[in-house]
Scaffold this motif. Structure first.
Motif, PDB file in Angstrom:
ATOM      1  N   PRO A 249       0.814  -1.224   0.000  1.00 53.30           N
ATOM      2  CA  PRO A 249       0.000   0.000   0.000  1.00 53.30           C
ATOM      3  C   PRO A 249       0.844   1.269   0.000  1.00 53.30           C
ATOM      4  N   ALA A 250       1.986   1.247   0.691  1.00 52.33           N
ATOM      5  CA  ALA A 250       2.842   2.439   0.734  1.00 52.33           C
ATOM      6  C   ALA A 250       3.370   2.791  -0.654  1.00 52.33           C
ATOM      7  N   ASP A 251       3.686   1.766  -1.457  1.00 45.56           N
ATOM      8  CA  ASP A 251       4.182   2.018  -2.815  1.00 45.56           C
ATOM      9  C   ASP A 251       3.074   2.603  -3.700  1.00 45.56           C
ATOM     10  N   ILE A 252       1.867   2.081  -3.539  1.00 44.14           N
ATOM     11  CA  ILE A 252       0.726   2.594  -4.308  1.00 44.14           C
ATOM     12  C   ILE A 252       0.449   4.047  -3.923  1.00 44.14           C
ATOM     13  N   ALA A 253       0.479   4.319  -2.628  1.00 43.68           N
ATOM     14  CA  ALA A 253       0.222   5.671  -2.143  1.00 43.68           C
ATOM     15  C   ALA A 253       1.265   6.653  -2.660  1.00 43.68           C
TER      16      ALA A 253
END
Length: 476
Positions: A249-253
């Motif tokens: 999720p951090a990479d997507i964000a």
């Protein structure tokens, strides 16, 4: 449609054929792509003449250059919110308009998506088509086609038709062409910026320097106008939903937020600089006309091409996601017919605006009023994905029977609906525009606190009520 039924059909996500998939769940075997692919998907719509327009508005509000740029940077931080909620798409494997059933209930979500999916979608379709209509019409006027009615209408229809076609081909085509569009648009707008810079008054000071309450009023109103852009992208899960479930999720964000924020900062700041070298009469004529007058003759048509490409990039994404909103509401439509319907409605609204307003007036009013809905809705979505830690069961999301997990109270989630209504109410009473000034804003010198207070109230109400029996999910 049950979760099992949603998985039975097979779809192909390719750039060479129309995407027939709508809100159907994407199985793990069909997932593909990387988080960093999202950067260019969000960068292409962000390289926009609308950013020039909004930046110029900050100077019209009476801000100095450094104050305006500081407000831009502060507002750009809000791009983290579309980034945070984007990862709910891969987590659930479906559209964000289905994920929000977990926030508003099966029936409550129908009303929410009908309003947000249509209202925000139609407004942004019309607003960005409006920019290309004005500039395309102005270019044609300079070569002799100066009909004030049919020329802008014709430009609108042509651009909207191409936009709808991109939306019909869908996700695969968006992933393939948006990186190219982002690079082309960046080059065009950098060249345009290069011709703007010599006109900048680097010693610019506001005619009547602001201080005290007046300064904070201008800063807060400018922030609200800027904030409306990132806060409106509640559709970010739709673009990310094909990513593998294991994508961080951090990479997507990060990819989503940076893709949206970087062009937002750069070109809105250029709009600020542009305004310092313009006379008041230039604003009356329109930013689009003023730009043409600053550029060499050969660059004007190139800029129009850039505006049209940006319009197609942004509105194809909006049309694409809004078509799935229609499905989530419950209309028995395939995604392609739904996309056509959304596009036709947006085109009609654009034609009305072309004949009744200027780009600057339309942009400012629409962007400010959007936050009444988009700010609280974004806050609720962020709270939900964080408290669930991105765990969404697609079977539960597609179970629309009475007594299902997300049926809540008679099909409505009281925590979600109450948070949205209360957050929207607080936003409205704190909002300050040319046509509406809420009682709280008026009582404190027209300082606009609508975005922070509306989002804080919505997030707090939702977080607290979700912990009570009102937020209890029913599972066998």
């Amino acid at each position: 449609m049950s979760g099992t039924q949603a998985r039975e059909e097979q779809f192909v996500d390719a750039s060479t054929q129309p995407e027939t998939r709508g809100i159907e769940v994407i199985g793990d075997a069909e997932r593909h792509g990387r988080a960093r692919d999202l950067f260019f998907v969000w960068a292409a719509p962000g390289v926009s003449i609308l950013n020039f327009t909004i930046g110029a508005t900050l100077i019209l509000l009476g801000l100095e250059i450094w104050q305006a740029i500081a407000v831009i940077v502060a507002a750009s931080l809000l791009w983290v919110f579309p980034g945070v909620i984007a990862a709910s798409g891969p987590a659930a494997g479906t559209s964000g308009s289905v994920v929000t059933r977990a926030m508003y209930g099966i029936l409550g979500n129908k009303l929410f998506v009908a309003f947000v999916g249509w209202f925000i979608g139609a407004v942004f379709l019309s607003l960005t088509w409006l920019a290309s209509s004005f500039m395309g019409a102005d270019l044609l006027r300079r070569v002799g086609l100066d009909d004030p009615v049919w020329v802008p209408i014709g430009v609108t229809i042509v651009v909207s038709a191409v936009t709808i076609l991109v939306a019909i081909f869908g996700h695969g085509l968006i992933l393939r062409i948006y990186p190219i569009l982002a690079i082309v648009l960046f080059v065009i707008f950098i060249v345009v910026s290069g011709f703007i810079l010599p006109t900048v008054d680097w010693q610019y000071t506001a005619p009547e320097p602001l201080g005290g309450v007046e300064l904070w009023s201008a800063v807060s109103i400018g922030f609200t106008i800027l904030a409306s852009t990132p806060l409106s992208f509640i559709n970010s899960p739709d673009i990310a939903r094909y990513l593998p479930r294991t994508t961080r999720p951090a990479d997507i964000a990060a990819a989503t937020a940076l893709g949206g924020a970087l062009p937002f900062i750069v070109f809105t700041s250029v709009g600020v600089l542009l305004a310092t070298g313009l006379k008041a009469s230039a604003f009356d004529a329109g930013i689009d006309v003023a730009l043409f007058d600053l550029l060499p003759e050969w660059l004007g048509p190139v800029l129009v091409i850039g505006v049209v490409l940006n319009t197609i990039a942004l509105n194809a994404m909006t049309t694409y996601t809004s078509s799935m909103a229609l499905q989530a509401i419950g209309f028995r439509l395939k995604r392609i017919p739904a996309a056509i319907i959304v596009g036709v409605v947006g085109t009609a609204l654009t034609i009305y605006l072309v004949l009744s307003s200027s780009l600057l007036q339309a942009a400012n009013l629409m962007l400010q009023f959007l936050v009444i809905v988009s700010g609280p809705a974004m806050a609720i979505f962020v709270v939900d994905v964080l408290r669930r830690r991105y765990v969404y069961d697609s079977v539960d999301l597609f179970d629309t029977r009475r007594g299902a997990a997300f049926w809540f109270t008679g099909g409505w989630s009281i925590p979600g609906v109450a948070a949205l209504v209360l957050g929207g109410f607080v936003t409205a009473v704190c909002l300050s525009t040319d046509v509406w000034s809420g009682p709280i804003a008026a009582s404190i010198g027209h300082i606009d606190l609508s975005v922070p207070l509306g989002m804080i109230v919505a997030a707090t109400v939702y977080a607290l009520l979700s912990r009570t029996r009102l937020g209890k999910e029913e599972r066998p």
